[in-house]
Design an enzyme around this catalytic site. Structure first.
Site, PDB file in Angstrom:
ATOM      1  N   CYS A 250       0.828  -1.214   0.000  1.00 34.55           N
ATOM      2  CA  CYS A 250       0.000   0.000   0.000  1.00 34.55           C
ATOM      3  C   CYS A 250       0.865   1.268   0.000  1.00 34.55           C
ATOM      4  CB  CYS A 250      -0.981  -0.041   1.163  1.00 34.55           C
ATOM      5  SG  CYS A 250      -2.372   1.101   0.962  1.00 34.55           S
ATOM      6  N   HIS A 335      -3.997  -4.886  -0.149  1.00 36.02           N
ATOM      7  CA  HIS A 335      -3.660  -5.482   1.148  1.00 36.02           C
ATOM      8  C   HIS A 335      -3.784  -6.998   1.044  1.00 36.02           C
ATOM      9  CE1 HIS A 335      -3.676  -1.942   4.027  1.00 36.02           C
ATOM     10  NE2 HIS A 335      -3.976  -1.406   2.851  1.00 36.02           N
ATOM     11  N   GLU A 337      -2.907  -9.245   3.059  1.00 35.48           N
ATOM     12  CA  GLU A 337      -3.300  -9.862   4.337  1.00 35.48           C
ATOM     13  C   GLU A 337      -4.798  -9.754   4.580  1.00 35.48           C
ATOM     14  OE1 GLU A 337      -3.739  -5.734   5.259  1.00 35.48           O
ATOM     15  OE2 GLU A 337      -2.258  -6.811   4.069  1.00 35.48           O
TER      16      GLU A 337
END
Length: 361
Positions: A250, A335, A337
């Site tokens: 990011c 992202h 995750e």
């Protein structure tokens, strides 16, 4: 309580206030996640913003704290269509309204979030102000309050979200120096579960601070605001590029791009949600990803750097991934995750980070 929301374009809406009474200002953005308000509200990347949820029902499973991405709420205020007062979930310990009270943050519900979302899409992310309280809030020129605040690009948001001092998460694997620009807990968990020895450093750490760790790689985290304000992180990437592997997510993706000579720009209304399609240019696979950012890399500016574009957003063509095999650099705009959002990019990205940091290609 009464809630009053004003936007810099003159839009004024009144609804029901919840959470803590008070007046807050920030840039209003919308997120399209259908669940995961715990994760979104505790994501440090939302610092300086007022968060509008497009999904109409919020709070129906309460707040447990198990999915928090930091130890506090970062959006300055919350906007939604409906808030559920009586959550039913075995892990819930409080309502969403109680969580906002505990965090000292105001919220507003009972407003036309569809109208507000369409307006933000048409005019772009705007300065906004939210007032919650009793009858006196009606007398506040909330639109003028919104207009009078500084631009979010002028704010030093990183010093608010970064860790105050270095800390370590021990592991048997490669040693990573992690620059905390507002890192989410699940990024650290994704690295930790792959055995990395993590040394987490504040955003404004110096090159000598990083060198003292003797890391096997450098990792630049997500975070809020304009990437050009992450001066120390940009300098670190520029200094270490070519001498150790470098990774980013990011804001970290943007920082790496700036350090290597590319440029960034502010998106009209950003990408916030769990349904952004990303096309991998090598495998031709389209992943559905979780995203939260207002800035992006100018595609043409990557030409002439040591970077190559590996992934693009299938909606608007913005840069979603960069790589340099020569410099051992890997970064993504989304992202991987997740939390909230789909997790189909979690293993491909973090396993690649492990492979490169361990000496692979």
């Amino acid at each position: 309580m009464i809630g009053v929301l004003g936007l810099e374009d003159g839009t004024l809406v009144e609804g029901y206030g919840f959470g803590a009474p008070g007046i807050v200002t920030g840039e209003i953005v919308f997120t399209t996640v259908m669940s995961g308000y715990e994760e979104a509200l505790t994501d440090p990347s939302y610092n300086g913003q007022i968060l509008l949820f497009t999904y109409p029902l919020q709070g129906n499973y309460g707040v447990s704290g198990d999915e928090f991405q930091s130890d506090r709420m970062w959006p300055r205020g919350m906007v939604c269509r409906h808030i559920w007062p009586s959550p039913k979930h075995h892990r819930s310990t409080r309502t969403l309204a109680e969580f906002l009270v505990d965090e000292g943050r105001p919220g507003i519900h009972g407003v036309d979030t569809r109208m507000l979302t369409v307006r933000i899409r048409r005019l772009g992310a705007m300065k906004a102000a939210l007032a919650v309280g009793e009858s006196e809030v009606r007398g506040i020129d909330i639109v003028q309050v919104a207009r009078d605040q500084p631009s979010i690009s002028s704010l030093d948001l990183l010093s608010e979200v970064t860790c105050r001092s270095p800390y370590r998460i021990r592991g048997p694997g490669p040693r990573l120096a992690v620059i905390d620009l507002g890192i989410k807990r699940h990024i650290l968990k994704s690295l930790e579960c792959r055995g990395f020895d993590l040394h987490v450093l504040p955003a404004h750490s110096s090159i000598s601070d990083i060198e003292a760790i003797e890391p096997d790689g450098l990792f630049i985290s997500n975070g809020p605001g304009d990437p050009e304000r992450a001066v120390s992180a940009i300098e670190a990437v520029r200094h270490f590029a070519g001498s150790m592997p470098i990774f980013g997510i990011c804001l970290g993706h943007q920082v790496i791009s700036l350090a290597l000579g590319a440029r960034t720009f502010k998106l009209k209304f950003g990408h916030h949600g769990g349904n952004q399609p990303v096309k991998d240019l090598e495998s031709r696979i389209v992943y559905i990803t979780s995203q939260n950012h207002n800035f992006a890399v100018v595609p043409e500016s990557v030409e002439g750097t040591d970077l190559e574009i590996t992934q693009l957003n299938a909606n608007d063509g913005t840069v979603e991934g960069i790589r340099s095999r020569y410099l051992k650099i890997l970064a993504v705009q989304y992202h991987p995750e997740a939390h909230p959002g789909p997790m189909c990019t979690e293993d491909p990205f973090f396993s690649s980070v492990l492979k490169i940091a361990s000496g692979g290609d």
